[in-house]
Write a protein that holds these residues in place. Structure first.
Motif, PDB file in Angstrom:
ATOM      1  N   LEU A  20     -15.900 -22.871  14.911  1.00 39.66           N
ATOM      2  CA  LEU A  20     -16.299 -23.134  16.289  1.00 39.66           C
ATOM      3  C   LEU A  20     -15.215 -23.824  17.112  1.00 39.66           C
ATOM      4  CD1 LEU A  20     -20.013 -24.379  16.001  1.00 39.66           C
ATOM      5  CD2 LEU A  20     -19.207 -22.219  16.965  1.00 39.66           C
ATOM      6  N   ASN A  21     -14.161 -24.313  16.464  1.00 39.85           N
ATOM      7  CA  ASN A  21     -13.215 -25.157  17.191  1.00 39.85           C
ATOM      8  C   ASN A  21     -12.468 -24.415  18.298  1.00 39.85           C
ATOM      9  OD1 ASN A  21     -11.442 -23.626  15.669  1.00 39.85           O
ATOM     10  ND2 ASN A  21     -10.765 -25.341  14.378  1.00 39.85           N
ATOM     11  N   ARG A  22     -12.448 -23.082  18.255  1.00 36.92           N
ATOM     12  CA  ARG A  22     -11.751 -22.356  19.321  1.00 36.92           C
ATOM     13  C   ARG A  22     -12.470 -22.433  20.665  1.00 36.92           C
ATOM     14  NH1 ARG A  22     -13.721 -17.050  20.118  1.00 36.92           N
ATOM     15  NH2 ARG A  22     -15.418 -16.487  18.697  1.00 36.92           N
ATOM     16  N   ILE A  23     -13.754 -22.817  20.643  1.00 34.20           N
ATOM     17  CA  ILE A  23     -14.479 -22.918  21.913  1.00 34.20           C
ATOM     18  C   ILE A  23     -14.480 -24.344  22.460  1.00 34.20           C
ATOM     19  CG2 ILE A  23     -15.984 -21.011  21.232  1.00 34.20           C
ATOM     20  CD1 ILE A  23     -18.235 -23.108  20.878  1.00 34.20           C
ATOM     21  N   VAL A  24     -13.885 -25.281  21.705  1.00 32.35           N
ATOM     22  CA  VAL A  24     -13.928 -26.678  22.131  1.00 32.35           C
ATOM     23  C   VAL A  24     -13.163 -26.897  23.429  1.00 32.35           C
ATOM     24  CG1 VAL A  24     -13.204 -29.035  21.547  1.00 32.35           C
ATOM     25  CG2 VAL A  24     -14.343 -27.616  19.841  1.00 32.35           C
ATOM     26  N   HIS A  25     -11.985 -26.276  23.566  1.00 31.67           N
ATOM     27  CA  HIS A  25     -11.188 -26.493  24.779  1.00 31.67           C
ATOM     28  C   HIS A  25     -11.930 -26.055  26.043  1.00 31.67           C
ATOM     29  CE1 HIS A  25      -7.757 -27.058  27.363  1.00 31.67           C
ATOM     30  NE2 HIS A  25      -7.773 -25.778  27.711  1.00 31.67           N
ATOM     31  N   PRO A  26     -12.477 -24.810  26.105  1.00 35.64           N
ATOM     32  CA  PRO A  26     -13.250 -24.456  27.313  1.00 35.64           C
ATOM     33  C   PRO A  26     -14.489 -25.324  27.508  1.00 35.64           C
ATOM     34  CG  PRO A  26     -13.392 -22.713  25.667  1.00 35.64           C
ATOM     35  CD  PRO A  26     -12.318 -23.645  25.226  1.00 35.64           C
ATOM     36  N   LEU A  27     -15.129 -25.720  26.405  1.00 38.01           N
ATOM     37  CA  LEU A  27     -16.283 -26.607  26.537  1.00 38.01           C
ATOM     38  C   LEU A  27     -15.877 -27.959  27.108  1.00 38.01           C
ATOM     39  CD1 LEU A  27     -18.387 -26.022  23.277  1.00 38.01           C
ATOM     40  CD2 LEU A  27     -19.010 -25.423  25.624  1.00 38.01           C
ATOM     41  N   ARG A  28     -14.724 -28.460  26.680  1.00 32.63           N
ATOM     42  CA  ARG A  28     -14.242 -29.738  27.194  1.00 32.63           C
ATOM     43  C   ARG A  28     -13.918 -29.622  28.684  1.00 32.63           C
ATOM     44  NH1 ARG A  28     -12.535 -34.158  24.423  1.00 32.63           N
ATOM     45  NH2 ARG A  28     -12.517 -32.966  22.483  1.00 32.63           N
ATOM     46  N   GLN A  29     -13.295 -28.503  29.085  1.00 32.97           N
ATOM     47  CA  GLN A  29     -13.004 -28.285  30.506  1.00 32.97           C
ATOM     48  C   GLN A  29     -14.299 -28.230  31.312  1.00 32.97           C
ATOM     49  OE1 GLN A  29     -10.545 -24.663  30.305  1.00 32.97           O
ATOM     50  NE2 GLN A  29      -8.839 -25.887  31.083  1.00 32.97           N
ATOM     51  N   PHE A  30     -15.282 -27.512  30.763  1.00 35.86           N
ATOM     52  CA  PHE A  30     -16.582 -27.423  31.441  1.00 35.86           C
ATOM     53  C   PHE A  30     -17.206 -28.807  31.569  1.00 35.86           C
ATOM     54  CE2 PHE A  30     -21.194 -27.357  30.881  1.00 35.86           C
ATOM     55  CZ  PHE A  30     -21.582 -26.634  32.003  1.00 35.86           C
ATOM     56  N   TYR A  31     -17.166 -29.577  30.492  1.00 33.20           N
ATOM     57  CA  TYR A  31     -17.781 -30.905  30.546  1.00 33.20           C
ATOM     58  C   TYR A  31     -17.074 -31.822  31.532  1.00 33.20           C
ATOM     59  CZ  TYR A  31     -18.984 -35.667  29.616  1.00 33.20           C
ATOM     60  OH  TYR A  31     -19.364 -36.964  29.802  1.00 33.20           O
ATOM     61  N   GLU A  32     -15.747 -31.800  31.564  1.00 36.35           N
ATOM     62  CA  GLU A  32     -15.026 -32.663  32.493  1.00 36.35           C
ATOM     63  C   GLU A  32     -15.414 -32.341  33.929  1.00 36.35           C
ATOM     64  OE1 GLU A  32     -13.431 -35.263  31.793  1.00 36.35           O
ATOM     65  OE2 GLU A  32     -13.321 -34.990  29.621  1.00 36.35           O
ATOM     66  N   GLY A  33     -15.626 -31.047  34.218  1.00 41.56           N
ATOM     67  CA  GLY A  33     -16.091 -30.672  35.548  1.00 41.56           C
ATOM     68  C   GLY A  33     -17.492 -31.183  35.819  1.00 41.56           C
ATOM     69  N   ALA A  34     -18.395 -31.000  34.845  1.00 41.30           N
ATOM     70  CA  ALA A  34     -19.768 -31.464  35.015  1.00 41.30           C
ATOM     71  C   ALA A  34     -19.820 -32.978  35.175  1.00 41.30           C
ATOM     72  CB  ALA A  34     -20.611 -31.024  33.818  1.00 41.30           C
TER      73      ALA A  34
END
Length: 333
Positions: free
Chosen positions: A188-202
């Motif tokens: 799952l670690n390949r999706i962490v970067h986009p998830l982190r970007q999404f969270y920083e925006g939220a």
């Protein structure tokens, strides 16, 4: 299960499905009120007031655009002039009636192409739009819910979910801890970067000040559409009283919530059934009158917006180029 990038053909196919569903909903409403009686009711409608209802929809769109542009500035987007931002905002209207989550993702792609904002952060902007709109219409629904307590369970459940989501977004140690845990899972670690970007925006968009401004704008904008619905009801012969106005605002706001949580494209079917049903149950008007009122307000809101969006598509061929990043996918089959 394979991923496939969005193409123009896919976009039009999904839009076509939404339009077909919209036609079926309109047909269902006509049958609900008896087609002949609905036509007769529409013929008695005072059409001179309809432009005012459309104007109030434009008022709603204007304030929602201000919120959209404000959100983009919160994300650090300073290279997108307001008129280009407006074009992207209006171009997103037809996507409301496409099945799936194409609308949310595609607006983020457009913003990425025009400003460079990462797609996950663009999606957080669209999500913040939806949640702030949801909180706004819940506020407008609150007085009606207390007057009609049978709607209280649904109102309380949806409010709790939205408020909990906003609060959780501000608890950084918790969310970052979850992301770190996901990062340890190699599959799952390949999706962490986009998830982190999404969270920083939220995290930025759901800060108290930003949320207050967005929900305030949303409450005023959706109040405009509620008043537009009131004008339509009076044009159909309902009394021009504060009771009718309050009922119109409550019904339209609450049906908007129902349509949103239904996950149906544009809330099609769920919102119309909610509007027509509450008009019959709460306003005690005939089925034909309720069906006509529902058709008129949906034409003045949802379908008016879709039309404006399609016109924007027609004068913006660059948007339909859909030059997405090679690794980005909008459709799963």
């Amino acid at each position: 299960m394979t991923n496939k990038p969005l193409t123009i053909r896919t976009l039009w196919r999904r839009l076509g499905l939404g339009l077909v569903l919209g036609f079926l909903v309109i047909l269902g409403l006509a049958l609900f009120g008896d087609i002949r009686q609905v036509i007769q009711t529409a013929q008695t409608f005072e059409w001179r007031v309809y432009p005012l209802a459309l104007g109030l929809t434009l008022f709603n769109y204007t304030l929602r655009f201000i919120k959209w542009h404000y959100y983009l500035h919160q994300m650090g987007v300073s290279n997108l002039p307001w008129y280009r931002s407006l074009r992207l905002f209006v171009a997103g209207f037809p996507l409301a009636v496409t099945p799936g989550k194409v609308g949310e993702a595609l607006k983020a792609v457009w913003v990425n192409q025009k400003s460079g904002l990462p797609i996950p952060q663009g999606i957080s902007v669209v999500l913040a739009e939806r949640i702030s709109d949801g909180l706004a219409v819940l506020i407008l629904s609150s007085s009606g819910v207390f007057a009609y307590p049978q709607y209280w369970p649904a109102f309380a459940t949806i409010t709790l979910l939205l408020v909990t989501g906003v609060i959780l977004s501000q608890i950084r140690p918790l969310i970052l801890g979850v992301l770190n845990l996901i990062n340890r899972l190699h599959w799952l670690n390949r999706i962490v970067h986009p998830l982190r970007q999404f969270y920083e925006g939220a995290f930025l968009l759901f800060r108290p000040q930003a949320t207050f401004i967005a929900v305030s704008l949303g409450s005023i904008s959706w109040l405009g559409e509620g008043i537009g619905f009131y004008i339509i009801l009076t044009g159909l012969g309902l009394p021009a009283t504060t009771h009718t106005a309050g009922l119109a605002i409550f019904i339209l706001a609450f049906s908007t919530v129902i349509g949103a949580v239904s996950t149906l494209p544009g809330g099609l079917g769920a919102a119309e059934a909610s509007i027509a049903g509450m008009l019959v149950l709460l306003a005690h008007i005939p089925h034909a009158q309720a069906a006509a009122a529902t058709l008129l307000i949906r034409l003045a809101t949802l379908w008016f917006g879709v039309t404006l969006g399609l016109i924007t598509w027609g004068i913006s061929p660059d948007l339909l180029g859909l030059k997405t990043q090679p690794t980005f996918s909008l459709e799963r089959e």
